[in-house]
Structure formats: structure tokens, C-alpha cells
Design a protein around this motif. Structure first.
Motif, PDB file in Angstrom:
ATOM      1  N   LEU A 139       0.751  -1.121   0.088  1.00 16.55           N
ATOM      2  CA  LEU A 139       0.091   0.066  -0.165  1.00 16.55           C
ATOM      3  C   LEU A 139       0.815   1.373  -0.142  1.00 16.55           C
ATOM      4  CD1 LEU A 139      -2.800  -0.946   2.627  1.00 16.55           C
ATOM      5  CD2 LEU A 139      -2.857  -1.431   0.099  1.00 16.55           C
ATOM      6  N   ALA A 140       1.803   1.255   0.908  1.00 13.78           N
ATOM      7  CA  ALA A 140       2.489   2.725   1.064  1.00 13.78           C
ATOM      8  C   ALA A 140       3.537   2.861   0.074  1.00 13.78           C
ATOM      9  CB  ALA A 140       3.197   2.640   2.383  1.00 13.78           C
ATOM     10  N   ILE A 141       4.124   1.797  -0.291  1.00 15.40           N
ATOM     11  CA  ILE A 141       5.395   1.982  -0.992  1.00 15.40           C
ATOM     12  C   ILE A 141       5.028   1.907  -2.593  1.00 15.40           C
ATOM     13  CG2 ILE A 141       7.671   0.949  -2.041  1.00 15.40           C
ATOM     14  CD1 ILE A 141       8.446   0.309   0.737  1.00 15.40           C
ATOM     15  N   LYS A 142       4.168   1.090  -2.683  1.00 16.37           N
ATOM     16  CA  LYS A 142       3.545   0.947  -4.365  1.00 16.37           C
ATOM     17  C   LYS A 142       2.703   2.134  -4.830  1.00 16.37           C
ATOM     18  CE  LYS A 142       3.431  -3.683  -5.340  1.00 16.37           C
ATOM     19  NZ  LYS A 142       2.823  -4.991  -5.858  1.00 16.37           N
ATOM     20  N   ASN A 143       2.002   2.802  -3.661  1.00 19.10           N
ATOM     21  CA  ASN A 143       1.223   3.907  -4.060  1.00 19.10           C
ATOM     22  C   ASN A 143       1.948   5.204  -3.782  1.00 19.10           C
ATOM     23  OD1 ASN A 143      -1.681   3.256  -5.015  1.00 19.10           O
ATOM     24  ND2 ASN A 143      -1.317   2.026  -2.954  1.00 19.10           N
ATOM     25  N   GLU A 147      11.017   6.407  -2.074  1.00 17.37           N
ATOM     26  CA  GLU A 147      11.572   7.417  -1.318  1.00 17.37           C
ATOM     27  C   GLU A 147      10.695   7.842  -0.173  1.00 17.37           C
ATOM     28  OE1 GLU A 147      12.692  10.016  -4.251  1.00 17.37           O
ATOM     29  OE2 GLU A 147      14.073   8.488  -5.208  1.00 17.37           O
ATOM     30  N   GLU A 148       9.385   8.386  -0.558  1.00 15.36           N
ATOM     31  CA  GLU A 148       8.579   8.849   0.403  1.00 15.36           C
ATOM     32  C   GLU A 148       7.644   8.091   1.212  1.00 15.36           C
ATOM     33  OE1 GLU A 148       8.412  12.159   1.156  1.00 15.36           O
ATOM     34  OE2 GLU A 148      10.043  12.798  -0.124  1.00 15.36           O
ATOM     35  N   GLY A 149       7.167   6.733   0.525  1.00 16.27           N
ATOM     36  CA  GLY A 149       6.467   5.893   1.178  1.00 16.27           C
ATOM     37  C   GLY A 149       6.661   5.461   2.527  1.00 16.27           C
ATOM     38  N   LEU A 302      -3.085   6.374  -1.651  1.00 18.90           N
ATOM     39  CA  LEU A 302      -3.160   6.868  -3.045  1.00 18.90           C
ATOM     40  C   LEU A 302      -3.354   8.286  -3.193  1.00 18.90           C
ATOM     41  CD1 LEU A 302      -3.414   5.818  -6.038  1.00 18.90           C
ATOM     42  CD2 LEU A 302      -6.038   6.043  -5.713  1.00 18.90           C
ATOM     43  N   PHE A 303      -4.162   8.743  -2.375  1.00 20.82           N
ATOM     44  CA  PHE A 303      -4.236  10.313  -2.042  1.00 20.82           C
ATOM     45  C   PHE A 303      -3.223  10.746  -1.770  1.00 20.82           C
ATOM     46  CE2 PHE A 303      -9.032   9.501  -1.073  1.00 20.82           C
ATOM     47  CZ  PHE A 303      -9.234   9.118  -2.459  1.00 20.82           C
ATOM     48  N   ILE A 304      -2.312  10.199  -0.810  1.00 19.66           N
ATOM     49  CA  ILE A 304      -1.060  10.973  -0.202  1.00 19.66           C
ATOM     50  C   ILE A 304      -0.071  10.791  -1.579  1.00 19.66           C
ATOM     51  CG2 ILE A 304       1.036  10.650   1.186  1.00 19.66           C
ATOM     52  CD1 ILE A 304      -1.087   9.513   3.226  1.00 19.66           C
ATOM     53  N   GLY A 305      -0.261   9.624  -1.956  1.00 18.01           N
ATOM     54  CA  GLY A 305       0.877   9.491  -3.250  1.00 18.01           C
ATOM     55  C   GLY A 305       0.690  10.725  -4.425  1.00 18.01           C
ATOM     56  N   MET A 306      -0.829  10.873  -4.672  1.00 16.26           N
ATOM     57  CA  MET A 306      -1.104  11.891  -5.720  1.00 16.26           C
ATOM     58  C   MET A 306      -0.679  13.248  -5.199  1.00 16.26           C
ATOM     59  SD  MET A 306      -4.886  10.266  -6.517  1.00 16.26           S
ATOM     60  CE  MET A 306      -5.406  11.732  -7.715  1.00 16.26           C
ATOM     61  N   SER A 307      -0.536  13.381  -4.010  1.00 16.88           N
ATOM     62  CA  SER A 307       0.030  14.929  -3.445  1.00 16.88           C
ATOM     63  C   SER A 307       1.299  14.806  -3.410  1.00 16.88           C
ATOM     64  CB  SER A 307      -0.415  15.282  -1.975  1.00 16.88           C
ATOM     65  OG  SER A 307      -1.806  15.465  -2.008  1.00 16.88           O
ATOM     66  N   PRO A 325      19.485  10.529 -11.922  1.00 20.28           N
ATOM     67  CA  PRO A 325      18.998   9.041 -11.504  1.00 20.28           C
ATOM     68  C   PRO A 325      17.586   8.988 -11.490  1.00 20.28           C
ATOM     69  CG  PRO A 325      19.700  10.301  -9.593  1.00 20.28           C
ATOM     70  CD  PRO A 325      20.125  11.001 -10.972  1.00 20.28           C
ATOM     71  N   SER A 326      16.949   7.656 -11.885  1.00 19.74           N
ATOM     72  CA  SER A 326      15.445   7.896 -11.813  1.00 19.74           C
ATOM     73  C   SER A 326      14.918   7.262 -10.560  1.00 19.74           C
ATOM     74  CB  SER A 326      15.142   6.309 -12.779  1.00 19.74           C
ATOM     75  OG  SER A 326      16.057   5.228 -12.361  1.00 19.74           O
ATOM     76  N   HIS A 327      13.768   7.576 -10.226  1.00 15.79           N
ATOM     77  CA  HIS A 327      13.015   7.514  -8.956  1.00 15.79           C
ATOM     78  C   HIS A 327      12.071   6.564  -9.116  1.00 15.79           C
ATOM     79  CE1 HIS A 327      15.947  10.493  -7.566  1.00 15.79           C
ATOM     80  NE2 HIS A 327      15.504  11.385  -8.218  1.00 15.79           N
ATOM     81  N   ASP A 328      11.646   5.792  -8.057  1.00 21.96           N
ATOM     82  CA  ASP A 328      10.476   5.104  -8.042  1.00 21.96           C
ATOM     83  C   ASP A 328       9.511   5.860  -7.368  1.00 21.96           C
ATOM     84  OD1 ASP A 328       8.543   3.136  -7.895  1.00 21.96           O
ATOM     85  OD2 ASP A 328       9.526   1.902  -6.508  1.00 21.96           O
ATOM     86  N   HIS A 329       8.557   6.385  -7.914  1.00 22.39           N
ATOM     87  CA  HIS A 329       7.531   7.457  -7.409  1.00 22.39           C
ATOM     88  C   HIS A 329       6.154   6.659  -7.006  1.00 22.39           C
ATOM     89  CE1 HIS A 329      10.503  10.356  -8.170  1.00 22.39           C
ATOM     90  NE2 HIS A 329      10.103  10.537  -9.174  1.00 22.39           N
ATOM     91  N   GLY A 330       6.127   5.582  -7.527  1.00 25.76           N
ATOM     92  CA  GLY A 330       4.686   4.789  -7.029  1.00 25.76           C
ATOM     93  C   GLY A 330       3.503   4.902  -8.047  1.00 25.76           C
ATOM     94  N   LYS A 331       2.482   3.978  -7.885  1.00 25.36           N
ATOM     95  CA  LYS A 331       1.454   4.211  -8.627  1.00 25.36           C
ATOM     96  C   LYS A 331       0.739   5.368  -9.007  1.00 25.36           C
ATOM     97  CE  LYS A 331       0.447  -0.675  -8.430  1.00 25.36           C
ATOM     98  NZ  LYS A 331      -0.847  -1.640  -8.003  1.00 25.36           N
ATOM     99  N   ALA A 332       0.543   6.133  -7.806  1.00 25.59           N
ATOM    100  CA  ALA A 332      -0.397   7.547  -7.755  1.00 25.59           C
ATOM    101  C   ALA A 332       0.306   8.510  -8.708  1.00 25.59           C
ATOM    102  CB  ALA A 332      -0.248   8.127  -6.345  1.00 25.59           C
ATOM    103  N   HIS A 333       1.696   8.472  -8.941  1.00 21.69           N
ATOM    104  CA  HIS A 333       2.268   9.295  -9.727  1.00 21.69           C
ATOM    105  C   HIS A 333       2.027   9.292 -11.007  1.00 21.69           C
ATOM    106  CE1 HIS A 333       4.640   9.474  -6.097  1.00 21.69           C
ATOM    107  NE2 HIS A 333       5.410  10.600  -6.695  1.00 21.69           N
ATOM    108  N   HIS A 334       1.314   7.936 -11.602  1.00 21.34           N
ATOM    109  CA  HIS A 334       1.097   7.835 -12.890  1.00 21.34           C
ATOM    110  C   HIS A 334      -0.517   8.101 -13.375  1.00 21.34           C
ATOM    111  CE1 HIS A 334       5.055   6.300 -13.487  1.00 21.34           C
ATOM    112  NE2 HIS A 334       4.889   5.380 -12.544  1.00 21.34           N
ATOM    113  N   ILE A 335      -1.291   8.348 -12.241  1.00 20.28           N
ATOM    114  CA  ILE A 335      -2.722   8.684 -12.267  1.00 20.28           C
ATOM    115  C   ILE A 335      -3.047  10.067 -12.998  1.00 20.28           C
ATOM    116  CG2 ILE A 335      -4.801   8.774 -11.100  1.00 20.28           C
ATOM    117  CD1 ILE A 335      -3.855   6.826  -9.326  1.00 20.28           C
TER     118      ILE A 335
END
Length: 335
Positions: A139-143, A147-149, A302-307, A325-335
Motif C-alpha cells: 500500500l505505502a511503497i507501491k502508491n 523514497e516517500e512511502g 493513493l491520495f497521499i501519493g497523488m499529493s 538518476p531515476s526514482h520510483d514514485h509509486g502508482k499514484a504518480h502515473h494517475i
């Protein structure tokens, strides 16, 4: 398993028998799902209903501001008069406190307090670890992203277990479901809303956060875009509030209604159908208790990830030509 089924069937049958003392089945159902200043304990196969009255805590805001009135149970409760702040205990408030105490006791009992042992021992400790890892990794890291999860894992874990314990408490006889109260679900949604806005401001800065409310359109379109964006901010906590409240309340109403069919149709043979159906709904409610805790936590992540994505999009726009360098930003960054 067979003994457990017999026990649950006996509880349902006893509850159905107790419900027979009420002539108004819809009123009986509504009476048991709404909040109240007392907790009723109905003894199966016994006529008296024991009411546990909670103390009244009134804060007068002006002289003689708190006027008391009597309930059907002979208890004095404050009226909704101007000049009186009512902070009295209610059934759902007590359920929230009880859920918090059970949650602390569970984590204290099965939490891994010995840091030298990486592998938990016992079924309870393994279940707790499995749920914690699920909330963190799935939930946290994937969304939100790697880095921020992890920064928001403590809140997501608290929300998940608190909602889960309140949902499960409502399935115990004589208890109540605090998440079937609109004020409780709205308060939980407000917590997510505040953390979501803080995450957005922290990621994009106050200027970037306010700039995002314009939607990136020309200034002459701001009078249209800003109200739309602000309205969009409040639809998320509204969805969190109504989804949890409606699902938990509807399940209990269906459960009581199936038992009430015995007295609506007025024939004991109906119990042969309604009690097994009620037992099946009860098992479904056990599943729904976990699902609703998962959905509330997943949407919060998901809402936190979008913010958080606002800040990264702002950075990407300003440094599009730079290679880094590339970063893993989670699923919410692609919505």
C-alpha cells in the motif's frame, strides 16, 4: 469448525428470539445501529434488558445553559440548547476507546520488542508481521514510492488497524460498530485529508502547492479552474467518509433485517431460512471488516501519493533537460 458453526447459529437464534419482544422491527433495527448514551445488553432467553448508562459530561457556556431531558430509559441527557457543550460518552465513543485499547494490547503482546530476534515467534506475531509488511510494501511503497512511502507508513498502519478493530468489535454480540457512525468516518477522513495536504506542501512547497490549484492554465481561466480544483480536494475525504460508513452500516442492517423476517412474516418456520442466511451474512461481514480497512488505507495511500506527485511533477517540469538518476514514485504518480 462444526462447534463454531453451532455456537454462531445458537447466538443468532437467541438474538432472533430476543428481537421478538419488539413489535416494531424497523424501529428495533434503527435503535441498535444508531449512537446512544447507553449500551443495551440483552440476555437471550431472559426478559430484562440491562442498560449500561454512560456518564454525562456537560460544559455550560453560559449560566443555566445545560438543560437536561429524559430518555425512554429514564436517563437524563442534555438537550440541544444553545450555551451548552455536550462532551458526554456515547456507545460509539466507548467502542472507539475499546478498539484503541485492544489495538495497543495486541501490539504490546505480539509486537517484536526484542530487536535481536528478526523472526517473530507464534501465530499472533506472524499475523501482525504479515499485515504490517502488507501495508508497508503493497500500500505505502507501491502508491507513494520507495523514497516517500516509508515516511507515511506509521499513519497508514494506525488507520488500517484502528478501522479493522472497530469493524470487528461490531461483530461481537452486545457491541456496536463505531465505523457505522458518520461522525467517526468523517473524522478519520479528515485525518487523511490533513496529512494529504501536508504531504503536498512538503513535496512541492507552498508556492508549488498553490500553483497546482490553478491546473497550469492561463490566468484568465483561474476563476474557473481554482474552484474546480478546490472542490476536487474535498471530494476525496467525502468518498472516504461515505464508503466506509455506508458499507459497515448496510451490512448490519441486512443482518438484523434477516432475523427480523421471522417476526415480520409471523411464522417460526421462517427461522429455518433466515437464520442460516444471517449466519452467511455474518461470515461475509467478517470478510468485509478486513476489506473496508484495506480500502480505506489503500485510498489514503493513493491520495497521499497523488499529493507527493505534485512536487515531483513540478521538479520534472523545471529540469526536463537534465539527465539524472531515476526514482520510483509509486502508482499514484502515473494517475
Amino acid at each position: 469448525m462444526r462447534k463454531a458453526m453451532v455456537l454462531f447459529a445458537s447466538l443468532f437464534a437467541a438474538t432472533a428470539w430476543a428481537a421478538g419482544s419488539e413489535d416494531d422491527v424497523p424501529g428495533y433495527i434503527l435503535h441498535h445501529v444508531v449512537d446512544s448514551p447507553y449500551l443495551e445488553i440483552e440476555v437471550p432467553l431472559g426478559s430484562p434488558i440491562h442498560a449500561l448508562d454512560f456518564p454525562q459530561w456537560l460544559i455550560p457556556l453560559k449560566p443555566n445553559g445545560c438543560e437536561l431531558r429524559m430518555t425512554d430509559h429514564g436517563q437524563e441527557v442534555p438537550g440541544f440548547t444553545e450555551g451548552c457543550l455536550d462532551v458526554s460518552l456515547t456507545k460509539h465513543t466507548v467502542m472507539m476507546w475499546l478498539a484503541a485499547l485492544l489495538l495497543l494490547a495486541t501490539l504490546f503482546t505480539w509486537g517484536n520488542r526484542d530487536k535481536t530476534k528478526l523472526v517473530p515467534r507464534g501465530a499472533g506475531a506472524n499475523i501482525i508481521e504479515m499485515l504490517v509488511l502488507f501495508v508497508r510494501d503493497e500500500l505505502a511503497i507501491k502508491n507513494i514510492g520507495k523514497e516517500e512511502g516509508p515516511r507515511y507508513v506509521p499513519y497508514l498502519l494506525t488507520a488500517f488497524f484502528f478501522v479493522l478493530f472497530m469493524n470487528l468489535l461490531g461483530l461481537i454480540p452486545w457491541m456496536a460498530t463505531a465505523t457505522g457512525n458518520l461522525a467517526v468516518t468523517a473524522s478519520l477522513a479528515v485525518c487523511t485529508f490533513v496529512i494529504t495536504q501536508i504531504a503536498g506542501i512538503r513535496a512541492a512547497g507552498l508556492g508549488g502547492y498553490l500553483k497546482h490549484l490553478t491546473g497550469g492554465v492561463a490566468p484568465w481561466l483561474w476563476p474557473i479552474m481554482i474552484p474546480v480544483e478546490v472542490l476536487g480536494l474535498f471530494t476525496k475525504p467525502f468518498a472516504l467518509t461515505m464508503r466506509l460508513f455506508a458499507n459497515m452500516l448496510a451490512g448490519h442492517i441486512v443482518l438484523f433485517f434477516l432475523l427480523g423476517l421471522i417476526f415480520i412474516l409471523g411464522h417460526p418456520a421462517v427461522a429455518a431460512v433466515s437464520v442460516p442466511f444471517a449466519f452467511a451474512i455474518y461470515l461475509l461481514e467478517l470478510f468485509v471488516a478486513f476489506v473496508q480497512a484495506y480500502v480505506f488505507t489503500m485510498l489514503s495511500a493513493l491520495f497521499i501519493g497523488m499529493s507527493v506527485a505534485m512536487g515531483h511533477h513540478h521538479d520534472d517540469h523545471g529540469h526536463a533537460s537534465e539527465v539524472g538518476p531515476s526514482h520510483d514514485h509509486g502508482k499514484a504518480h502515473h494517475i
